[in-house]
Enzyme design. Structure first.
Site, PDB file in Angstrom:
ATOM      1  N   CYS A  14      13.850  -1.317  -0.537  1.00 44.25           N
ATOM      2  CA  CYS A  14      13.222  -2.310   0.339  1.00 44.25           C
ATOM      3  C   CYS A  14      12.587  -3.349  -0.570  1.00 44.25           C
ATOM      4  O   CYS A  14      11.643  -3.043  -1.307  1.00 44.25           O
ATOM      5  CB  CYS A  14      12.186  -1.604   1.209  1.00 44.25           C
ATOM      6  SG  CYS A  14      11.246  -2.730   2.244  1.00 44.25           S
ATOM      7  N   CYS A  28       2.280 -13.673   2.234  1.00 41.99           N
ATOM      8  CA  CYS A  28       3.097 -14.177   3.345  1.00 41.99           C
ATOM      9  C   CYS A  28       2.292 -15.177   4.161  1.00 41.99           C
ATOM     10  O   CYS A  28       1.077 -15.071   4.260  1.00 41.99           O
ATOM     11  CB  CYS A  28       3.517 -12.993   4.229  1.00 41.99           C
ATOM     12  SG  CYS A  28       4.680 -13.460   5.519  1.00 41.99           S
ATOM     13  N   GLU A  73       5.519  -5.470  -3.961  1.00 41.79           N
ATOM     14  CA  GLU A  73       5.877  -4.064  -3.824  1.00 41.79           C
ATOM     15  C   GLU A  73       7.364  -3.914  -3.506  1.00 41.79           C
ATOM     16  O   GLU A  73       7.938  -4.731  -2.784  1.00 41.79           O
ATOM     17  CB  GLU A  73       5.080  -3.451  -2.665  1.00 41.79           C
ATOM     18  CG  GLU A  73       3.615  -3.395  -2.972  1.00 41.79           C
ATOM     19  CD  GLU A  73       2.792  -2.985  -1.771  1.00 41.79           C
ATOM     20  OE1 GLU A  73       3.311  -2.281  -0.880  1.00 41.79           O
ATOM     21  OE2 GLU A  73       1.613  -3.382  -1.742  1.00 41.79           O
ATOM     22  N   CYS A  82      -0.430  -6.519   9.762  1.00 42.37           N
ATOM     23  CA  CYS A  82       0.179  -6.406   8.440  1.00 42.37           C
ATOM     24  C   CYS A  82      -0.803  -6.724   7.308  1.00 42.37           C
ATOM     25  O   CYS A  82      -1.453  -7.770   7.321  1.00 42.37           O
ATOM     26  CB  CYS A  82       1.373  -7.364   8.380  1.00 42.37           C
ATOM     27  SG  CYS A  82       2.110  -7.464   6.754  1.00 42.37           S
ATOM     28  N   CYS A 112       3.121  -1.865   4.101  1.00 48.84           N
ATOM     29  CA  CYS A 112       3.486  -2.747   3.007  1.00 48.84           C
ATOM     30  C   CYS A 112       2.318  -3.674   2.717  1.00 48.84           C
ATOM     31  O   CYS A 112       1.766  -4.293   3.618  1.00 48.84           O
ATOM     32  CB  CYS A 112       4.722  -3.543   3.425  1.00 48.84           C
ATOM     33  SG  CYS A 112       5.263  -4.641   2.179  1.00 48.84           S
ATOM     34  N   CYS A 164       0.913 -11.951  10.586  1.00 49.75           N
ATOM     35  CA  CYS A 164       1.007 -10.930  11.648  1.00 49.75           C
ATOM     36  C   CYS A 164      -0.244 -10.044  11.558  1.00 49.75           C
ATOM     37  O   CYS A 164      -0.594  -9.589  10.456  1.00 49.75           O
ATOM     38  CB  CYS A 164       2.266 -10.089  11.460  1.00 49.75           C
ATOM     39  SG  CYS A 164       3.771 -11.074  11.374  1.00 49.75           S
TER      40      CYS A 164
END
Ligand code: SF4
Length: 341
Positions: free
Chosen positions: A105, A112, A92, A119, A330, A116
């Site tokens: 951004c 990832c 994204e 997220c 996100c 976290c």
């Protein structure tokens, strides 16, 4: 045979290309010019290279640009683009207009590794590092490309976990042979990886943003597993070794969760651990999404927290959430795309 992409190569890499296919040395600078200043979309447009040189280049190389596959547009003007990368993954990119500024951004990884808990991208797991071509393609192929004034690495992925490709992108953005941007227009955000943060701070002049979210080790570790191996104290010690009193800025991102990291104890400890660092704290109000146990604080609590930190002498601002109606967190769009498969 798949051709190698020229877009996203640094000047040094373009020199290697010209040597490989026996073009004269000066051609590398000319190619960089066409790629980053003249915005061409095909090798044929490189008209100051001879026809023979263009043919040699086209045998093994292509420009390598790819348009977004979809876009969602918010009522506030924010747009979220979905790009296809690494053959079958999705990332994204957000375009955020704000008065005379327009910020892009960008993502640095598909998925990832950092995990976290707040997220959605973290929940996807890691799918791969983006190349500098895929990082900068998000910028170059945005329909609003010419309006963009600032770039933040705050999309999917941990930029300092893909340091080589991120540093190449920064080199292209800020070099005179590239886009020639001032480093002060770019911010790289990180959870704080002690092995690569130093390299970033030494080799670039771009701003740094560190995700803090709690000043207490154990609590931070629960939110951000990376704290187990990269404690915020060690990261702050590294940051203290660099000068942030002039052009360069360091900021700390603090997502506020109701009933978790929003007490006077947190304010006191934040002021203590940030003591001596010229910085800004950006408070971000958590937006609850389906499937998360974490709660959003009300806006009054966010303002109180900001004012209490300001009163402790820490410059603190509230980051306005943008694009809430199109899924501010996100990872939402790309997760939906992955789930379709
Ligand atoms: S917040 Fe950033 S570092 Fe953490 S899991 Fe999400 S994308 Fe990764």
């Amino acid at each position: 045979m798949q051709k190698e992409k020229l877009y996203g190569k640094t000047l040094n890499e373009l020199i290697v290309v010209t040597r490989r296919i026996r073009l004269p040395g000066f051609a590398a600078k000319q190619i960089a010019d066409w790629l980053y200043k003249k915005e061409i979309i095909s090798i044929d447009e490189m008209t100051n290279l001879s026809k023979k040189m263009r043919e040699l280049l086209s045998n093994d190389y292509e420009i390598g640009l790819s348009s977004p596959v979809s876009v969602a547009e918010s009522l506030d003007g924010t747009k979220k683009y979905l790009f296809k990368v690494l053959n079958d993954k999705y990332i994204e990119t957000a375009y955020i207009p704000d008065k005379e500024r327009a910020t892009i951004c960008v993502s640095s990884q598909a998925g990832c590794k950092m995990g976290c808990v707040f997220c959605l991208t973290g929940k996807q797991g890691f799918q791969g590092n983006l190349s500098s071509n895929e990082i900068l393609n998000q910028f170059r192929c945005l329909p609003e490309f010419r309006k963009i004034t600032n770039m933040v690495f705050m999309g999917m992925g941990e930029p300092l976990d893909n340091i080589t490709e991120v540093m190449k992108s920064l080199d292209i953005m800020t070099s005179e042979w590239g886009y020639g941007w001032s480093p002060a227009r770019i911010t790289v955000s990180t959870v704080g990886l002690k092995n690569t943060i130093k390299e970033f701070l030494e080799k670039s002049r771009c701003h740094l943003a560190v995700s803090l979210h709690s000043p207490f080790d154990e609590e931070r570790r629960k939110l951000m597993p990376v704290q187990g191996t990269n404690s915020i104290r060690e990261v702050l010690d590294i940051i203290r070794g660099f000068d942030f009193t002039k052009q360069r800025r360091v900021s700390f991102e603090y997502i506020l969760f109701q009933g978790m990291n929003d007490t006077s104890r947190h304010i006191k400890e934040l002021a203590r651990i940030l003591n001596g660092i010229k910085c800004r704290v950006n408070i971000i109000r958590f937006h609850h999404y389906t499937g998360s146990d974490l709660r959003s604080p009300d806006i009054g609590a966010v303002i109180d927290f900001k004012e209490a930190l300001n009163a402790k002498g820490i410059l603190t601002t509230i980051r306005t959430s943008r694009g809430v109606d199109i899924g501010a967190p996100c990872g939402l769009l790309s997760t939906a795309e992955l789930n379709k498969k």
